[in-house]
Design a protein around this motif. Structure first.
Motif, PDB file in Angstrom:
ATOM      1  N   TYR A  78     -36.500 -18.850  59.732  1.00 37.41           N
ATOM      2  CA  TYR A  78     -36.625 -17.616  60.514  1.00 37.41           C
ATOM      3  C   TYR A  78     -35.976 -17.778  61.883  1.00 37.41           C
ATOM      4  O   TYR A  78     -35.210 -16.909  62.328  1.00 37.41           O
ATOM      5  CB  TYR A  78     -38.094 -17.223  60.668  1.00 37.41           C
ATOM      6  CG  TYR A  78     -38.286 -16.153  61.716  1.00 37.41           C
ATOM      7  CD1 TYR A  78     -37.818 -14.861  61.496  1.00 37.41           C
ATOM      8  CD2 TYR A  78     -38.895 -16.449  62.934  1.00 37.41           C
ATOM      9  CE1 TYR A  78     -37.962 -13.881  62.472  1.00 37.41           C
ATOM     10  CE2 TYR A  78     -39.036 -15.475  63.905  1.00 37.41           C
ATOM     11  CZ  TYR A  78     -38.571 -14.193  63.675  1.00 37.41           C
ATOM     12  OH  TYR A  78     -38.708 -13.231  64.639  1.00 37.41           O
ATOM     13  N   GLN A  79     -36.247 -18.889  62.560  1.00 37.47           N
ATOM     14  CA  GLN A  79     -35.667 -19.089  63.885  1.00 37.47           C
ATOM     15  C   GLN A  79     -34.148 -19.247  63.811  1.00 37.47           C
ATOM     16  O   GLN A  79     -33.418 -18.754  64.686  1.00 37.47           O
ATOM     17  CB  GLN A  79     -36.312 -20.306  64.560  1.00 37.47           C
ATOM     18  CG  GLN A  79     -37.769 -20.067  64.929  1.00 37.47           C
ATOM     19  CD  GLN A  79     -38.405 -21.227  65.673  1.00 37.47           C
ATOM     20  OE1 GLN A  79     -37.713 -22.047  66.289  1.00 37.47           O
ATOM     21  NE2 GLN A  79     -39.735 -21.300  65.638  1.00 37.47           N
ATOM     22  N   MET A  80     -33.669 -19.894  62.762  1.00 37.77           N
ATOM     23  CA  MET A  80     -32.225 -20.032  62.598  1.00 37.77           C
ATOM     24  C   MET A  80     -31.563 -18.676  62.359  1.00 37.77           C
ATOM     25  O   MET A  80     -30.469 -18.409  62.860  1.00 37.77           O
ATOM     26  CB  MET A  80     -31.929 -20.967  61.429  1.00 37.77           C
ATOM     27  CG  MET A  80     -32.301 -22.421  61.687  1.00 37.77           C
ATOM     28  SD  MET A  80     -31.032 -23.313  62.577  1.00 37.77           S
ATOM     29  CE  MET A  80     -29.754 -23.412  61.323  1.00 37.77           C
ATOM     30  N   ARG A  81     -32.207 -17.814  61.592  1.00 41.85           N
ATOM     31  CA  ARG A  81     -31.651 -16.482  61.336  1.00 41.85           C
ATOM     32  C   ARG A  81     -31.710 -15.602  62.593  1.00 41.85           C
ATOM     33  O   ARG A  81     -30.805 -14.818  62.852  1.00 41.85           O
ATOM     34  CB  ARG A  81     -32.428 -15.804  60.208  1.00 41.85           C
ATOM     35  CG  ARG A  81     -32.283 -16.446  58.843  1.00 41.85           C
ATOM     36  CD  ARG A  81     -30.991 -16.078  58.172  1.00 41.85           C
ATOM     37  NE  ARG A  81     -30.970 -16.498  56.767  1.00 41.85           N
ATOM     38  CZ  ARG A  81     -29.941 -16.300  55.954  1.00 41.85           C
ATOM     39  NH1 ARG A  81     -28.851 -15.709  56.382  1.00 41.85           N
ATOM     40  NH2 ARG A  81     -29.999 -16.716  54.693  1.00 41.85           N
ATOM     41  N   ASN A  82     -32.786 -15.714  63.330  1.00 37.24           N
ATOM     42  CA  ASN A  82     -33.026 -14.889  64.521  1.00 37.24           C
ATOM     43  C   ASN A  82     -32.754 -15.711  65.777  1.00 37.24           C
ATOM     44  O   ASN A  82     -33.481 -15.617  66.774  1.00 37.24           O
ATOM     45  CB  ASN A  82     -34.479 -14.385  64.516  1.00 37.24           C
ATOM     46  CG  ASN A  82     -34.685 -13.161  65.388  1.00 37.24           C
ATOM     47  OD1 ASN A  82     -33.802 -12.319  65.536  1.00 37.24           O
ATOM     48  ND2 ASN A  82     -35.862 -13.067  65.982  1.00 37.24           N
TER      49      ASN A  82
END
Length: 449
Positions: A237-241
Motif C-alpha cells: 500500500y505504501q509503495m503504491r501510494n
C-alpha cells in the motif's frame, strides 16, 4: 531488428531536424562542461558510433516519459531492460513507450529483461550503458551507487534522497562518478531551460547586483491519491501510494518544491547555512494522505546574508503559483514558466526573455547527456542534486520541528528513513495505529536530526 524501410529523403530530414534542435538548445548548462565547437560534429557522427543500451528503473509516469525522451535524444540508442516493483506498472510503461515511439527498432526489451521486484533494478542496470533512475526517490541512493560502481552513465530524477544518510551516499557516488568520467544528469531541468540560462547569464554580468532576498513558490492543488485495495500488505500500500510517506517521497517540499529551492541556490551561488519555518495539515487530512504536510513556509539564510522565503502548498481552490522572484542591490529578476524578466529599481526593463518557442528542457537534458557521452565529456550534476535535495530536507526538518536547523547539524544526522534490503516480506517502515492513522509530525515534539 531490421531497418523499417524509410526512404533516404526522410532519413536526411530526421538528421537535419536533430541538428537544428541541438543547435537551438546549445546554450550552456549548469554543471556541464561543454565543447561548443565539437557539439555539431558529434551529433552528425552519432550513427557511426556505438549503439548505447538504456535501462529504465522505475516505470511510473515520469520514468516512462524520461525513457521516451532519452530514446528520442540520440539516433543510435535502444532500450534493452526495464525494472519496477510492480508488474502491471512495468507492462503499462512498455506499452506506452511503444505507442509514443511509433516504431519498435529502439525498443528491444524481451520478456526476460523485464524485471519485477526489489532486486530487479540491479539486473536491469547490468545490461545497459546508460540507466534512467525514476523510482520513488527513497530508492535513489542505493540505485545510483550501484550504477556508478558498475560504470554506468546516469539520468536520475530529483530529488536524489529522502534522508540525510542517503544524501551523503549520493555525494560519495557523485564524487566517484566525476573521478571515473561518468556523466550524471539530474532532473532539475531548469538547468537546461533557456530562460533560466539567460537569467544566469545576466546575473553573471551583474545585472541586478548582489541578491539579498527572494521568494520561491510551488503552490498548487495537490497530486493523486491511491486508495488502499483489499488484500494489499502495508508495504505494498505504501509503495503504491508513495507520495504520502516520507521514506519514499520526503514530503512535497522535497519532491516538488526542490525545483524552486534549487533555483535559489543556483542564482545565489551558495547553499543555505540555516532554515526555520512552519507547516502543517489543514486540508489534506485523510488516512490515504499518510504522514506528510499540505503546506510549508521556510526562511533559508545563506552565507552571504541573503534570505529566501520558500512556500509550497497542496490545497485545492487556492492561489496557484510556481515561480521564483529575487531582489538584488540593483534590481529584480523573476522567472515564471518559459519567461524571465529583469528590472531595475526604477522600474526600467533591463532584460526580457519570452520563451514560447524554446526547446523543451525535459528533452534538452537527455540530448545533452548523450551528446556529452559521445564527445567524451563529463556532466556532473550529482553534487548539486544532492545539496539541493539536502536544502529541501533541511526545510522539512525546520517545519516538522519548529526549530532553527543549521546545515552542519543537519548534515550530521544519522536518522535513517529508508531501510536496507527490502523484500515483500519486510515490514513497512511506517506503521498506522489500530484505527489506520499515521503519526503526523508535530512541531516541538518531532525529532528530525
Amino acid at each position: 531488428m531490421k531497418n523499417s524501410g524509410k526512404n533516404q529523403n526522410s532519413t536526411d530530414q530526421e538528421k537535419k531536424s536533430r541538428r537544428d534542435f541541438v543547435k537551438k538548445s546549445a546554450l550552456f548548462t549548469g554543471g556541464a562542461m561543454l565543447l561548443p565547437n565539437l557539439q555539431m560534429n558529434a551529433m552528425v557522427n552519432v550513427l557511426n558510433d556505438k549503439k548505447l543500451k538504456i535501462a529504465l528503473v522505475g516505470c511510473g509516469g515520469r520514468g516512462t516519459g524520461a525513457a521516451v525522451q532519452a530514446l528520442n535524444a540520440d539516433d543510435n540508442v535502444e532500450l534493452v531492460a526495464m525494472a519496477d516493483a510492480f508488474e502491471d506498472r512495468l507492462q503499462s510503461s512498455f506499452m506506452n513507450i511503444a505507442k509514443a515511439l511509433g516504431e519498435t527498432k529502439k525498443l528491444n526489451v524481451n520478456e526476460k529483461h523485464k524485471f519485477v521486484g526489489f532486486d530487479g533494478a540491479k539486473k536491469a542496470m547490468d545490461l545497459a550503458d546508460v540507466v534512467i533512475l525514476a523510482t520513488p526517490p527513497g530508492f535513489r541512493p542505493e540505485h545510483f551507487a550501484y550504477a556508478i560502481d558498475n560504470g554506468k552513465h546516469v539520468f536520475m530524477e530529483k530529488p536524489v534522497a529522502t534522508d540525510v544518510p542517503g544524501v551523503r551516499k549520493v555525494l560519495a557516488s557523485a564524487k566517484k562518478a566525476k573521478e571515473n568520467k561518468l556523466n550524471v544528469v539530474v532532473g532539475l531541468q531548469r538547468h537546461y531551460q533557456d530562460n533560466y540560462l539567460a537569467a544566469i547569464d545576466q546575473l553573471k554580468k551583474d545585472a541586478i547586483g548582489k541578491i539579498v532576498s527572494g521568494q520561491v513558490y510551488w503552490n498548487s492543488g495537490g497530486v493523486w491519491v491511491r486508495e488502499r485495495k483489499p488484500g494489499q500488505t502495508e508495504l505494498e500500500y505504501q509503495m503504491r501510494n508513495w507520495y504520502y510517506f516520507n521514506w519514499l517521497c520526503g514530503d512535497h517540499i522535497l519532491e516538488q518544491h526542490i525545483h524552486n529551492i534549487d533555483v535559489a541556490n543556483w542564482f545565489i551561488g551558495e547553499y543555505p547555512i540555516s532554515a526555520q519555518g512552519m507547516g502543517g495539515r489543514q486540508v489534506r487530512t485523510g488516512k490515504d494522505h499518510g504522514e506528510i504536510y499540505d503546506h510549508h513556509f521556510v526562511e533559508f539564510t545563506y552565507p552571504s546574508g541573503a534570505v529566501i522565503a520558500s512556500q509550497c502548498r497542496h490545497q485545492p481552490e487556492t492561489m496557484s503559483r510556481v515561480s521564483e522572484f529575487f531582489q538584488g542591490t540593483k534590481g529584480t529578476v523573476s522567472t515564471e514558466g518559459d519567461n524571465t524578466s529583469i528590472k531595475g529599481w526604477d522600474g526600467s526593463t533591463i532584460f526580457e526573455h519570452r520563451g514560447k518557442d524554446d526547446p523543451n528542457p525535459y528533452e534538452v537534458e537527455h540530448v545533452k547527456l548523450f551528446e556529452s557521452i559521445r564527445n567524451g565529456g563529463v556532466i556532473a550534476d550529482g553534487e548539486n542534486g544532492a545539496k539541493s535535495t539536502m536544502t529541501a530536507i533541511m526545510g522539512r526538518m525546520a517545519t516538522y520541528s519548529g526549530k532553527v536547523v543549521k546545515w552542519d547539524d543537519a548534515m550530521a544526522s544519522n536518522l535513517v528513513l529508508v531501510p536496507e534490503n527490502l523484500s515483500w516480506d519486510s515490514p513497512a517502515p511506517v506503521k498506522p495505529n489500530s484505527d489506520g492513522w499515521y503519526e503526523i509530525p508535530t512541531p516541538g515534539k518531532t525529532v528530525v536530526i
